[in-house]
Every structure is written in C-alpha cells, then in structure tokens.
Design an enzyme around this catalytic site. Sequence first.
Site, mmCIF file in Angstrom:
data_model
loop_
_atom_site.group_PDB
_atom_site.id
_atom_site.type_symbol
_atom_site.label_atom_id
_atom_site.label_comp_id
_atom_site.label_asym_id
_atom_site.label_seq_id
_atom_site.Cartn_x
_atom_site.Cartn_y
_atom_site.Cartn_z
ATOM 1 N N ASP A 149 38.993 83.685 75.021
ATOM 2 C CA ASP A 149 40.187 84.486 74.711
ATOM 3 C C ASP A 149 41.064 84.675 75.954
ATOM 4 O O ASP A 149 40.573 84.977 77.036
ATOM 5 C CB ASP A 149 39.774 85.883 74.223
ATOM 6 C CG ASP A 149 39.124 85.818 72.860
ATOM 7 O OD1 ASP A 149 38.759 84.711 72.403
ATOM 8 O OD2 ASP A 149 38.966 86.887 72.242
ATOM 9 N N GLU A 188 36.839 78.229 68.191
ATOM 10 C CA GLU A 188 35.439 78.076 68.615
ATOM 11 C C GLU A 188 35.350 77.987 70.133
ATOM 12 O O GLU A 188 34.385 77.462 70.639
ATOM 13 C CB GLU A 188 34.753 76.887 67.934
ATOM 14 C CG GLU A 188 35.667 75.756 67.551
ATOM 15 C CD GLU A 188 36.712 75.421 68.592
ATOM 16 O OE1 GLU A 188 37.897 75.430 68.246
ATOM 17 O OE2 GLU A 188 36.387 75.184 69.764
ATOM 18 N N ASP A 191 37.161 81.594 62.784
ATOM 19 C CA ASP A 191 36.615 81.983 64.083
ATOM 20 C C ASP A 191 35.077 81.939 64.055
ATOM 21 O O ASP A 191 34.451 82.668 63.284
ATOM 22 C CB ASP A 191 37.132 83.413 64.375
ATOM 23 C CG ASP A 191 36.966 83.809 65.807
ATOM 24 O OD1 ASP A 191 36.259 83.105 66.542
ATOM 25 O OD2 ASP A 191 37.547 84.836 66.191
ATOM 26 N N GLY A 218 36.403 76.292 72.495
ATOM 27 C CA GLY A 218 36.175 75.025 73.212
ATOM 28 C C GLY A 218 34.759 74.494 73.092
ATOM 29 O O GLY A 218 34.403 73.505 73.723
HETATM 30 C C1 GLA Z 1 37.718 86.254 68.819
HETATM 31 C C2 GLA Z 1 38.935 85.339 68.881
HETATM 32 C C3 GLA Z 1 40.183 86.184 69.071
HETATM 33 C C4 GLA Z 1 40.321 87.178 67.928
HETATM 34 C C5 GLA Z 1 39.054 88.029 67.836
HETATM 35 C C6 GLA Z 1 39.050 88.883 66.576
HETATM 36 O O1 GLA Z 1 37.494 86.892 70.028
HETATM 37 O O2 GLA Z 1 38.806 84.394 69.908
HETATM 38 O O3 GLA Z 1 41.338 85.355 69.144
HETATM 39 O O4 GLA Z 1 40.542 86.481 66.741
HETATM 40 O O5 GLA Z 1 37.887 87.221 67.796
HETATM 41 O O6 GLA Z 1 37.872 89.605 66.416
#
Ligand code: GLA
Length: 509
Positions: A333, A310, A273, A312
């Site tokens: 998200d 990431e 991530d 997109g």
């Molecule tokens: C980001 C990701 C999520 C999750 C959180 C965890 O927001 O996009 O899917 O993994 O981090 O902190």
Amino acid sequence: MTFEVSGKKAVIIYSAPHVLGLMLCLLLAAASCQAQNIAGRWGATGKTLDNGEVRKAILDLRQAGTQLTGSVTTLGFVATVKGAVIGAHVKIFGPWSDQHPFLVGDVVNGELHLLQDTQDQWVFKPATPADDFPKPTYVDPPTLHKVPYNGLAKTPPMGWNSWNLFAGKIDDKTVRTMADAMVSSGMRDAGYIYVNIDDTWEGIRDAQGNLQPNYKFPDMKALSAYVHSMGLKLGIYSSPGPRTCAGYPASYGHEQQDANIFASWGIDYLKYDWCSAGSIYKNESLQPIYQKMGEALHATGRPIVYSLCEYGLGSVEKWGADVSGNLWRTTDDIRDNWDSMLSNIEKQAPTAPYAGPGHWNDPDMLEIGNGRMSDDEYRTHMSLWALTAAPLLAGNDIRTMSAVTKSILMNKEVIAIDQDSLGKQALPVKNGNLETWIKPLSDGGVAVGVVNLGPAAAQATVHASDLHLAHAVAKARDLWRHQEVEFVNGSYAATIPSHSVLLLRLWLQ
Ligand code: GLA
C-alpha cells in the site's frame, strides 16, 4: 524500537510510556525484571464492524524466558507472531514487520491489555471454546486456463477510490457527493471516470448467501444509477478470501454469486484484494484463485474492469492478463509520503515489459492532495505515474481540492502521457541525485521526466543523444510550465528544485 536482553544487561531502544518501568527494572535486581508467564490461548473482542459483527481475536502464545512465539487469529486471518515479555510489558510482531510491533501493552490483573498499531484497544482474557473461529471449508483451486480478455482498459483506468482518504468512513452520501464533485471540478471531463468504493461497504449474507451492503449503503442499485446518470462508472471491492482486509465478509466460496450481484447492481469495476485468501492458499495458488473471479465476471456478460490487488505477490505481471486482469498491484500500500511514493514506483520497474493496452502494472492509488507531500512532490508523483502508464485513481477529497491540486490532477498534457495508446511503461536511469524516466509515445515522440531526488536544487541537462531517438527533436514542451522549450545543440538544461521534476514532451522531425 527493538530490544535485546543479554544476561542481566538489557539494551533498550524504545519509545513508549513504559520506559520508566523498564528503566527501573534495569536498575533493580534481575529478579524484578523476570517475565510474567503469558503462555497460553487468549481471546478478545474488539470493536463492532459496520455490519454489526463484533471483531474477535485469538492469541496463541508459547513462551521461552522472555521470548514469545505463536499465532494470532482474527476474522479470516491467521498469522504467525513473535514477541517478548519484559516484566509485565508485552510486544508482539507480525510476520510483516520485525521493526514495528502491531500489539503493545501490559499484563494487568491476569489480562493482556494491548493496543494495536491501528489504535484499537484489545483486552485479552484466557480463551474459552466460544472464542474459536469457524474454519472455512477448503476449496481446491481450479485448474489453469486462459480467461478471455474483457476488452476494457485499453489505456490505464482513471477515476477515484475511497480508501486513501476515507478508509472505513465511506458511505452512500459521500460517494454521491464525490460523484457530483467529479463532474463539477472537471475531473470527469479530464478522464477520471470510475468512482470506486473500497473496503467496508459489506453487510452480511442473507439466507440464500447473497451478500448485502451494510447500513452505510442502503441501495447499491440506486447508487449505481445515480453515478451512471452523472456520466461516471461505479466500482466495488471484495476479496477471494472469506474476509476482506478490514475483516468484512468476502467472496470465498461465493465467487459467481457475488459477481452476479455486482453485475445486477450495475457495477463497472471490481478491486479484488488477496487479504485473507493468504490464510487459506499459498502464493502458488494466486493465479487459479484470481482466474476464478475473472471467469465469474466474464460469465456475467457485463463489462467489469478487473483489478487484482495482491501487493506484487506471485509474479502477477506474468499471468495477470491470462486471468483477464486489467490491472494488478505491483507493491504494498502507498502512503502519503515521498519515500513510500518513490519506493512503490521504483519497485515496479522490473514489471515494465508486461504493461500494455488492456493490462497495467498498478503501483497503487494517488495520494495527490491528501496533504503530507509538498506540491512539488505531488507533481513528481503525477509525472511518475503518467510516465509509467499507471492507473490514475485519485484518493483525495475531490469536493474541496485546492487550485494547485486541481492543476496537478487535471494537467491534461500529463494525463495524455499516461493515456498514450502505445501503453509503454518508462524505466528509470539514475545519475547521482537525478533520475531520468523515458516513455516512448505512439506518434514516435517521447516523454522525458527528470526527478531530483536530492535535498537541494540541481541543474539537469537533457541530451537528445542520450534518448536513443530515431530522428532529431522538432519541438519540445515543458508539461508543468505549459510552454515550449528549445533544444540548443541537441540539449536542454533546467534547474530542478529538490523532489521536483522536469517533465518534457518531445516531438521528432
Ligand atoms: C489493502 C489494500 C488497500 C485497501 C485495503 C482495504 O490494504 O491494499 O488498497 O483496499 O486493503 O482494507
């Protein structure tokens, strides 16, 4: 929730307990509305993370009248901020939203008492040198080259991930009971194989720099042995930055070491991530930085699905496969609501040509069964993910799911659309409130989904002539009603309730 101040008149659209104070300020002379001066450097400590580290934040604020600009620094992150101070009331916005302040509160006895949108309370005091964060040493991104394909994810990965439901409240016991439930509920046999631990498992690094899990995961190797003994696979999470999105230690400068540890624990899937890497590198460096971990995983010799997260950024669909990525996030998200679900799936339409066996566009995990959408909306969610060959990572409580949730997540006919070996991603065509998605299948047939975006039930007619089929329809099935339907004179009509879907599977002559 914005406010503009022009001369003595203020227009306030606002919803908070401070409304009264602000209204008083409006009624009284302008002098009483004058902004308190809060320019300067402020330091705060927040809650303690599960690895024992204390969260800290520094706010660097410049002020011109009521307007604030500056930056916020937390574990691993630096972000520009802007905001306003009206009287003693403070609002601060991050670069990610002009609409919703992420810190709101008041000046109280020379301190800033601010509530974060995550509901964390921060008390900022004038900063001292002790509040400073150590700066990570900059590491140049590597030069670009192709990382060999790891041979995995020939169809979109399926499994379960802890984040959507548990966020920071995930531990060994929950993962084990979830693995048990994956078997007893039939999820495993329906194809959901990966059990993925998301953020907040991380402890701190030992003297050799080896990242340890925190107290919630006493023995990762034993956990992976348990998960494997159930015929499942175990996934884990990290970031190419120094910190994960939840502020925990991540893989920056330790890429190979972390990949080796993950492999030694028996990990089968890594979600990587971007998070705090964005405070070190520009988006142009996304590819080389993801390449680094792709190579590190490859060097372990263990087959580990590589999931790039990431949001997109950086046209990931164009290079994700070159860093041996098996899936990459195409959007922000997901949230458990209709608008978020729909916008994620529609947003990733331009990436469709890049999906295929071994490497998939990922519009984020499933929210099915988490309770904030209707059953019809969850059926649409499942149908759209299947039509777009999206990874199917359930995000609900498998241990307690209802019969309806089971019937949605484990609809084998819908799963078969997602897992079709041709690996094509459907594209939407809008006609008023009806949105039609067509997915070509490996046997020459097609799956057709018609979603009713409108507020009322609507009549939809699927015309075979609109589907550009090579041959006439031999057989058609409604995959939610589980029954054959008949194309009469080349078309089939049905009523679709609001936010519901008609999902057909067509076989050709
Ligand atoms: C980001 C990701 C999520 C999750 C959180 C965890 O927001 O996009 O899917 O993994 O981090 O902190």
